[in-house]
Write an enzyme that holds these catalytic residues in place. Structure first.
Site, PDB file in Angstrom:
ATOM      1  N   ARG A 108      12.684 -27.893   4.388  1.00 45.65           N
ATOM      2  CA  ARG A 108      11.708 -28.351   3.396  1.00 45.65           C
ATOM      3  C   ARG A 108      11.341 -29.807   3.673  1.00 45.65           C
ATOM      4  O   ARG A 108      12.213 -30.632   3.930  1.00 45.65           O
ATOM      5  CB  ARG A 108      12.237 -28.187   1.971  1.00 45.65           C
ATOM      6  CG  ARG A 108      13.556 -28.890   1.677  1.00 45.65           C
ATOM      7  CD  ARG A 108      13.890 -28.866   0.194  1.00 45.65           C
ATOM      8  NE  ARG A 108      15.276 -29.219  -0.065  1.00 45.65           N
ATOM      9  CZ  ARG A 108      15.756 -30.462  -0.100  1.00 45.65           C
ATOM     10  NH1 ARG A 108      14.940 -31.489   0.122  1.00 45.65           N
ATOM     11  NH2 ARG A 108      17.033 -30.685  -0.343  1.00 45.65           N
ATOM     12  N   HIS A 155      14.359 -32.424  -2.826  1.00 45.81           N
ATOM     13  CA  HIS A 155      14.736 -31.281  -3.660  1.00 45.81           C
ATOM     14  C   HIS A 155      13.697 -31.028  -4.752  1.00 45.81           C
ATOM     15  O   HIS A 155      13.299 -29.891  -4.995  1.00 45.81           O
ATOM     16  CB  HIS A 155      16.103 -31.540  -4.291  1.00 45.81           C
ATOM     17  CG  HIS A 155      16.515 -30.497  -5.279  1.00 45.81           C
ATOM     18  ND1 HIS A 155      16.804 -29.204  -4.909  1.00 45.81           N
ATOM     19  CD2 HIS A 155      16.672 -30.567  -6.636  1.00 45.81           C
ATOM     20  CE1 HIS A 155      17.129 -28.502  -5.997  1.00 45.81           C
ATOM     21  NE2 HIS A 155      17.059 -29.306  -7.039  1.00 45.81           N
ATOM     22  N   TYR A 209      20.040 -38.927   2.208  1.00 46.91           N
ATOM     23  CA  TYR A 209      20.807 -37.875   2.881  1.00 46.91           C
ATOM     24  C   TYR A 209      20.165 -37.391   4.173  1.00 46.91           C
ATOM     25  O   TYR A 209      20.771 -36.622   4.914  1.00 46.91           O
ATOM     26  CB  TYR A 209      21.015 -36.686   1.941  1.00 46.91           C
ATOM     27  CG  TYR A 209      19.739 -35.994   1.496  1.00 46.91           C
ATOM     28  CD1 TYR A 209      19.270 -34.856   2.160  1.00 46.91           C
ATOM     29  CD2 TYR A 209      19.016 -36.473   0.416  1.00 46.91           C
ATOM     30  CE1 TYR A 209      18.100 -34.225   1.763  1.00 46.91           C
ATOM     31  CE2 TYR A 209      17.856 -35.841   0.003  1.00 46.91           C
ATOM     32  CZ  TYR A 209      17.402 -34.723   0.666  1.00 46.91           C
ATOM     33  OH  TYR A 209      16.242 -34.108   0.268  1.00 46.91           O
TER      34      TYR A 209
END
Length: 328
Positions: free
Chosen positions: A241, A245, A255
């Site tokens: 993606r 998120h 991250y």
């Protein structure tokens, strides 16, 4: 399996991939401008595995998604107006404006619903498959879930039950490498989610989720197996993606790097890979591709206009659709 795909089939696959991409690009802007309440989870970068899987289904087959919920009904063929109106909490939305971004459902295309509860769609899909088997109809049930959901108890319970009862289900793990910000290797010792299929006595298949045709072939084979009464399959689509998120979080969770994201965007984008394939192997011309994308942009613009012109549900409707009507 590729030989079964006509030019119209291929064009429709690209159309749905483009619909997801442009629908969600616009949804991010609407969300940023305060027109979409709540959080917004998007699937740009994952269009290949979504559309490839849905293309292997019939219209009346069941499909269950997750919180990253716009791509799945679009991939299954849902109209854009009702989906966009639902995002904007309007009465004309597919759930009457009361479900929102993470809770889309469109029974007209077999989309049984999306949910914000991670892993909760797996037993729902197993239940739909059980219902089809008990009724003696040859519908199959496709369930999308993420790599994070594979660590939930519902993963084991739902797939184990489907395996024991030989239910006509396809469980498709969208492994995009991260559960929110946690990389897969920090959540499990298993390198591949599909390897777990051996424990349930069912096929486990790993497929390149950026290759829409590879996903189509894998799912089509699993669908054929399910319709023949041979039980469920577990398919793991390795995908990615582009957006965090949830969109517009306003902070960097640190991250992953921009270089990593750009590597996937520039070299592994599913829409670009499929477009190149259509222009090469399948003989499409660039004007056809451009015209198709312009049509999709117009569809998305129409859906936004429709949603903005639609009324909000009346407060008195808060209790409708909560309980089933009493039997006479």
């Amino acid at each position: 399996m590729k030989g079964k795909l006509t030019k119209d089939n291929l064009e429709e696959m690209l159309r749905r991939m483009l619909r997801i991409r442009h629908f969600e690009n616009e949804a991010i802007t609407l969300h940023k401008n305060g027109l979409v309440p709540g959080s917004l989870h998007t699937s740009q970068g994952q269009e290949g595995e979504i559309v490839g899987a849905c293309a292997a289904l019939r219209l009346d087959d069941y499909m269950v998604g997750n919180h990253r919920s716009h791509g799945h009904p679009i991939g299954k063929g849902a109209k854009l107006r009702g989906l966009m109106a639902e995002l904007l909490a309007r009465k004309t939305g597919v759930c009457g404006g009361k479900g929102g971004s993470m809770h889309l459902a469109d029974f007209s295309v077999g989309s049984l619903g999306e949910t914000s509860i991670v892993g909760s769609g797996i037993p729902v899909a197993a239940g739909a498959a059980l219902g089809a088997k008990m009724q003696g109809i040859d519908r199959v049930s496709l369930c999308f879930f993420g790599d994070g959901a594979a660590q939930e108890g519902t993963f084991h319970e739902g797939i184990n039950m489907a395996a024991v009862w030989d239910l006509p289900a396809i469980f498709l793990c969208e492994n995009n490498g991260y559960a929110v910000s946690t990389p897969l290797h920090k959540a499990t010792r298993s390198e591949n989610i599909a390897d777990r299929a051996a424990g349930y006595g069912i096929p486990g298949i790993i497929v390149d989720g950026q290759d829409v045709l590879a996903v189509y072939e894998a799912v089509a084979e699993a669908v054929e197996r399910a319709r023949a009464g041979k039980g469920p399959s577990l398919i793991e689509a390795k995908t990615y993606r582009y957006i965090d998120h949830a969109a517009n979080l306003g902070r960097d969770l640190g991250y992953r790097t921009e270089a990593e994201i750009e590597e996937w965007r520039s070299k592994r984008d599913p829409i670009q890979l499929f477009t190149d394939c259509l222009l090469g192997e399948f003989g499409f011309n660039r004007d056809e591709i451009i015209a198709l994308e312009e049509t999709v942009k117009a569809e998305v613009a129409d859906a936004i206009a429709f949603a903005k012109d639609s009324p909000f549900p009346d407060p008195s409707e808060a209790w409708t659709d909560v309980y089933a009507p009493a039997a006479n």
